[in-house]
Design a protein around this motif. Structure first.
Motif, PDB file in Angstrom:
ATOM      1  N   MET A 137      -0.545   3.111  -1.890  1.00  0.00           N
ATOM      2  CA  MET A 137      -1.241   2.218  -2.819  1.00  0.00           C
ATOM      3  C   MET A 137      -0.784   0.773  -2.650  1.00  0.00           C
ATOM      4  O   MET A 137      -1.601  -0.162  -2.642  1.00  0.00           O
ATOM      5  N   VAL A 138       0.520   0.581  -2.508  1.00  0.00           N
ATOM      6  CA  VAL A 138       1.039  -0.770  -2.328  1.00  0.00           C
ATOM      7  C   VAL A 138       0.544  -1.371  -1.018  1.00  0.00           C
ATOM      8  O   VAL A 138       0.154  -2.543  -0.953  1.00  0.00           O
ATOM      9  N   GLU A 139       0.517  -0.576   0.047  1.00  0.00           N
ATOM     10  CA  GLU A 139       0.046  -1.070   1.343  1.00  0.00           C
ATOM     11  C   GLU A 139      -1.436  -1.441   1.275  1.00  0.00           C
ATOM     12  O   GLU A 139      -1.865  -2.441   1.876  1.00  0.00           O
ATOM     13  N   ARG A 140      -2.215  -0.666   0.539  1.00  0.00           N
ATOM     14  CA  ARG A 140      -3.645  -1.003   0.399  1.00  0.00           C
ATOM     15  C   ARG A 140      -3.825  -2.313  -0.365  1.00  0.00           C
ATOM     16  O   ARG A 140      -4.726  -3.100  -0.048  1.00  0.00           O
ATOM     17  N   LEU A 141      -2.992  -2.537  -1.383  1.00  0.00           N
ATOM     18  CA  LEU A 141      -3.065  -3.807  -2.108  1.00  0.00           C
ATOM     19  C   LEU A 141      -2.804  -4.974  -1.167  1.00  0.00           C
ATOM     20  O   LEU A 141      -3.480  -6.007  -1.223  1.00  0.00           O
ATOM     21  N   ARG A 142      -1.857  -4.807  -0.288  1.00  0.00           N
ATOM     22  CA  ARG A 142      -1.509  -5.883   0.636  1.00  0.00           C
ATOM     23  C   ARG A 142      -2.568  -6.068   1.712  1.00  0.00           C
ATOM     24  O   ARG A 142      -2.960  -7.200   2.038  1.00  0.00           O
TER      25      ARG A 142
END
Length: 240
Positions: free
Chosen positions: A21-26
C-alpha cells in the motif's frame, strides 16, 4: 486519522500488505510517505483527591481589569470519565461564569503534567469570588485552569497505557515459547485451552510491548501460529 496522536493510520492483513500500500502511494499517487510504528496514546489520571484548590486571577491597576477566583475539589473517578459539577452556593460565582469555569477546567485537563490527556476525574466548583466590573469569561477560564494545574501538581498523576486482549492460536508444542515471550512483554495469561495438537492462549499485554508482534510470533512458531488483538482498556503503567 487518530485524534489523540494526530497520525494517519493504515490497517492491513500483514506487513507485506502494508508495504504494498505504501509503495502504491509513492508510485501511483506520487505521495512522499514517511512511515513508522503507531504512537501509543497514553493518558493520565489523578493519583489522589485534591480538595479546596484555589485558582485566582487579579489584575486591577486602575481602569478595566481582570478578576476571578474559584475553589475546586478534584476527585478520581474509576470509570475514566471527566465530569464537571457546580456545587457553589449563594451566587458566589455568577451563573454566567460557571460555563467559562468549566471551559477552563477542561482545557487544563487536555494536557496533564506528563503531557497527556487527564481522564477519570470529577471537578466540582465549590466556591469563588467575582467582581462586578472586572470579572469576565476569560478571567474565570484562566483562574480555573490555574486551579486545575495546581491540583494536578499537588496530587500527582498516574500514567495510563492502552492494554490489548490477545487471542493466540498456536501449536501445543510451542505454548512454552509463546508464554515466555508474553512474559517478556509484560503480558498476563488469562486462559490456555488445548485441543489436540493446537492450543488457544488468551492474554492481556500493553500495546507498547506489541509492536511487530505478529512477526515475532511467526518466528517463534515457524509460521504456524496466528494472533488477533482487540483494545481491552487502560491500566497504570507498572514502571510509572
Amino acid at each position: 486519522s487518530d485524534a489523540e496522536t494526530g497520525e494517519t493510520l493504515v490497517w492491513g492483513m500483514g506487513e507485506l500488505h502494508l508495504e504494498v500500500m505504501v509503495e502504491r502511494l509513492r508510485r501511483e499517487w506520487h505521495v512522499d510517505v514517511r512511515t513508522g510504528a503507531p504512537r501509543v496514546a497514553y493518558q493520565e489520571t489523578l493519583r489522589a483527591a485534591a480538595p479546596g484548590v484555589v485558582g485566582r486571577l487579579s489584575k486591577q491597576n486602575g481602569g478595566h481589569g481582570q478578576f476571578a477566583q474559584v475553589v475546586l475539589d478534584l476527585v478520581p473517578r474509576a470509570d475514566g470519565e471527566v465530569v464537571f459539577v457546580d456545587r457553589s452556593r449563594g451566587g458566589v460565582v455568577p451563573k454566567a461564569f460557571v460555563a467559562a469555569t468549566e471551559k477552563g477546567v477542561r482545557a487544563a485537563l487536555a494536557q496533564g503534567p506528563r503531557g497527556y490527556p487527564v481522564v477519570g476525574v470529577e471537578v466540582a466548583l465549590v466556591d469563588g469570588l467575582a467582581h462586578a466590573v472586572d470579572s469576565s469569561d476569560m478571567a474565570f477560564q484562566r483562574a480555573a485552569s490555574e486551579a486545575v494545574k495546581a491540583a494536578l501538581a499537588q496530587a500527582g498523576t498516574l500514567l495510563l497505557e492502552p492494554v490489548m486482549a490477545l487471542a493466540i492460536d498456536t501449536p501445543a508444542a510451542s505454548v512454552g515459547d509463546v508464554l515466555g515471550d508474553l512474559q517478556r512483554r509484560d503480558g498476563r495469561v488469562v486462559a490456555i485451552a488445548e485441543h489436540g495438537t493446537r492450543a488457544d492462549v488468551v492474554a492481556h499485554a500493553p500495546l507498547a510491548q506489541l509492536q511487530a508482534y505478529a512477526t515475532a510470533l511467526r518466528s517463534l512458531t515457524q509460521g504456524r501460529a496466528s494472533a488477533s488483538m482487540t483494545f481491552d482498556g487502560y491500566e497504570a503503567v507498572r514502571a510509572a
